[in-house]
Design an enzyme around this catalytic site. Structure first.
Site, PDB file in Angstrom:
ATOM      1  N   SER A 231      -1.858  25.556  -2.562  1.00 49.11           N
ATOM      2  CA  SER A 231      -0.880  26.169  -3.448  1.00 49.11           C
ATOM      3  C   SER A 231       0.502  25.567  -3.187  1.00 49.11           C
ATOM      4  O   SER A 231       0.682  24.356  -3.318  1.00 49.11           O
ATOM      5  CB  SER A 231      -0.901  27.691  -3.274  1.00 49.11           C
ATOM      6  N   GLU A 354      -8.179  29.005 -11.710  1.00 53.07           N
ATOM      7  CA  GLU A 354      -6.946  29.261 -10.959  1.00 53.07           C
ATOM      8  C   GLU A 354      -6.183  30.450 -11.541  1.00 53.07           C
ATOM      9  O   GLU A 354      -5.588  31.252 -10.821  1.00 53.07           O
ATOM     10  CB  GLU A 354      -6.033  28.031 -11.010  1.00 53.07           C
ATOM     11  N   HIS A 418      -7.534  31.108  -7.805  1.00 52.52           N
ATOM     12  CA  HIS A 418      -6.586  30.439  -6.919  1.00 52.52           C
ATOM     13  C   HIS A 418      -6.762  30.940  -5.487  1.00 52.52           C
ATOM     14  O   HIS A 418      -6.685  32.135  -5.223  1.00 52.52           O
ATOM     15  CB  HIS A 418      -5.163  30.733  -7.413  1.00 52.52           C
TER      16      HIS A 418
END
Length: 516
Positions: A231, A354, A418
């Site tokens: 991330s 995600e 995610h």
């Protein structure tokens, strides 16, 4: 082999090694638990849950960034006695949003940081095999240096799903280091009175330098450090080679779900002044404003920022990496074509869903269209960087993760959201909810093997043996070598789609959606 053993033993056994008892841990006495570093002697421990792993939790790599060092470039930690590295450190000051409901607040709390937060937060933690197990190797061990995510607003080491002790316990073939770095206002102030605006990224660089200077004393190979992040951590990893083209230090890069496009643009530098006004430092010149804000308690600043942002006040205010033409640049392609990027090999990729991590939580989900749009927040910067690296002939290995396991994704619409790959990479997927399936274990072992293979020799690229089943590899062979990414070719590694462990596919569907 002999010269390594002598140097290694001299570094870590010349000091008397005693484990220090700590509440809630069954500590064992072992060798190599007192290690000399540039920050002073570091006292670690071994516990019963990972009896072959030396743990050094909360090792300072920088002076506390407080007082005049608040918002400033980090300063290397000076020795000041023995450091008892027995617990994970406080996270850096966290921006919070009490009005937000996401899959992480409702179901996936193990991805959130636990424990306290503090301005005094520039610490890293190290998980390394026992000394005798390292000595049996032919050379020092590869090192994975991990940058946590959190949107540059929050994040840190202390979250359940990315504690690597059981991974290191199982393999005994690598070392994992996880760093903290300043986030939100404290890491990316963008104040007019400062020389450096992206001090959070400079924290990361100083951590890399600390590992280069010290990891050999823990049994690590200073020439085989792989910088890995997810991330915002992946965004940090992907910008890193552009900022240090001549001296990257690290041999490999891994970026899970992030690319250089994740930056903030506050060219007028108004955000800092707006926040200063909220804490009683309004109407001042740039130097006086900075001096005033440095005297405000850290929690007061964090509360002011969090409540302002959480209430949706206009204009919006954010503190994230900004273009400074030092470590963050406005035109990555231009930087690359001018040769101002390290030619460090990279693994980069994203997850199929995600967007589930970015939408507001509802039990039934927001629908496919909303999920697809939110997924582009990550998949498109990743695609752009993969294409950029292809243009620059930089060794790149691209993947997409599609795993959908009920203990990690308990609602059908979660899918490969995610961060959902992290429990499989860190080997923590079996620690919560229901038991992991055999296929889930296969996926975990395969991903760990590829990431470790890359860390062992990034110039060779990732490779792995089949798990006793030739169908586990895309080319139906007992040995699989992940091909370098080439635009238009079928060489993107798709992981855990349906019941297929790995397959090589085209990235066209992702890339085309990002061009619309």
């Amino acid at each position: 082999m002999r010269s390594f053993n002598i140097a290694f033993l001299a570094a870590i056994l010349s000091l008397e090694a005693h484990a220090v008892p700590h509440s809630n841990r069954k500590v064992s006495v072992g060798t190599g638990l007192l290690v000399e570093t540039t920050s002073g002697n570091i006292q670690g421990f071994i516990n019963h849950t990972a009896p072959d792993v030396r743990q050094f939790l909360g090792v300072p790599f920088a002076e506390p960034p407080v007082g005049q060092l608040r918002f400033a470039k980090p300063q290397a930690k000076q020795p000041n006695g023995t450091v008892k590295a027995l617990t994970l450190p406080n996270s850096c000051m966290q921006q919070f949003d009490s009005s937000s409901s996401t899959i992480y607040t409702e179901y996936e709390t193990g991805f959130l940081v636990s424990g306290g937060n503090s301005e005094d937060c520039l610490y890293l933690s190290i998980w390394a095999p026992k000394v005798e197990n390292i000595q049996s190797q032919q050379r020092p061990l590869p090192v994975l240096l991990y940058i946590p995510g959190g949107g540059f607003t929050s994040g840190g080491q202390a979250s359940l799903y990315k504690i690597p002790d059981k991974w290191v316990q199982r393999t005994q073939s690598h070392i994992v280091v996880i760093m903290n770095y300043r986030v939100n206002l404290f890491g990316f102030p963008n104040a007019k009175g400062l020389e450096d605006q992206n001090v959070g990224l400079l924290d990361q660089r100083l951590a890399v330098e600390w590992v280069r200077d010290n990891i050999g004393n823990f049994g690590g190979d200073t020439k085989r450090i792989t910088l890995w992040g997810q991330s915002a951590g992946a965004g940090s990893v992907s910008v890193y080679p552009y900022g240090y083209p001549e001296d990257p230090i690290v041999a490999g890069l891994i970026a899970d779900s992030g690319g250089p496009g994740i930056v903030n643009y506050d060219l007028a530098q108004t955000n800092f002044t707006t926040l200063a006004g909220l804490v009683g430092c309004d109407g001042l010149g740039s130097e006086e404003e900075l001096s005033c804000v440095r005297k405000v308690p850290a929690q007061t600043l964090e509360n002011a920022l969090s409540y302002y942002s959480g209430n949706g006040t206009s204009p919006s205010m954010a503190f994230k990496p900004v273009v400074d033409n030092k470590v963050v640049f406005s035109n990555w392609t231009e930087r690359l074509t001018n040769g101002k990027v390290a030619k460090t090999p990279m693994i980069i990729g994203s997850n199929t869903n995600e967007g589930a991590g970015f939408v507001s939580f509802t039990p039934e989900g927001p629908g496919d269209e909303a999920l697809a749009a939110a997924t582009k927040i990550i998949s498109c910067p990743v695609a752009a960087e993969a294409q950029n690296r292809y243009i620059g002939d930089l060794p790149t290995y691209r993947y997409q993760y599609a795993g959908n396991f009920s203990n990690i994704s308990p609602l059908p619409w979660f899918g490969a959201y995610h961060s959902s790959e992290l429990p499989l990479l860190f080997g923590t997927h079996s620690e919560y909810r229901s038991q992991s399936t055999s296929f889930e274990w296969d996926v975990s072992y395969a991903m760990e093997a590829l990431w470790l293979s890359f860390a062992e020799d990034p110039t060779r690229g990732p490779a792995r043996l089949a798990l006793g089943n030739t169908a586990a590899n895309p080319n139906n062979a007992s040995y699989f070598a992940w091909p370098k990414f080439q635009q238009g070719a079928s060489d993107m590694l798709l992981i855990a789609e349906g019941e297929k462990l790995m397959q090589l596919v085209s990235s066209e569907s992702i890339d085309t959606s990002c061009s619309v």
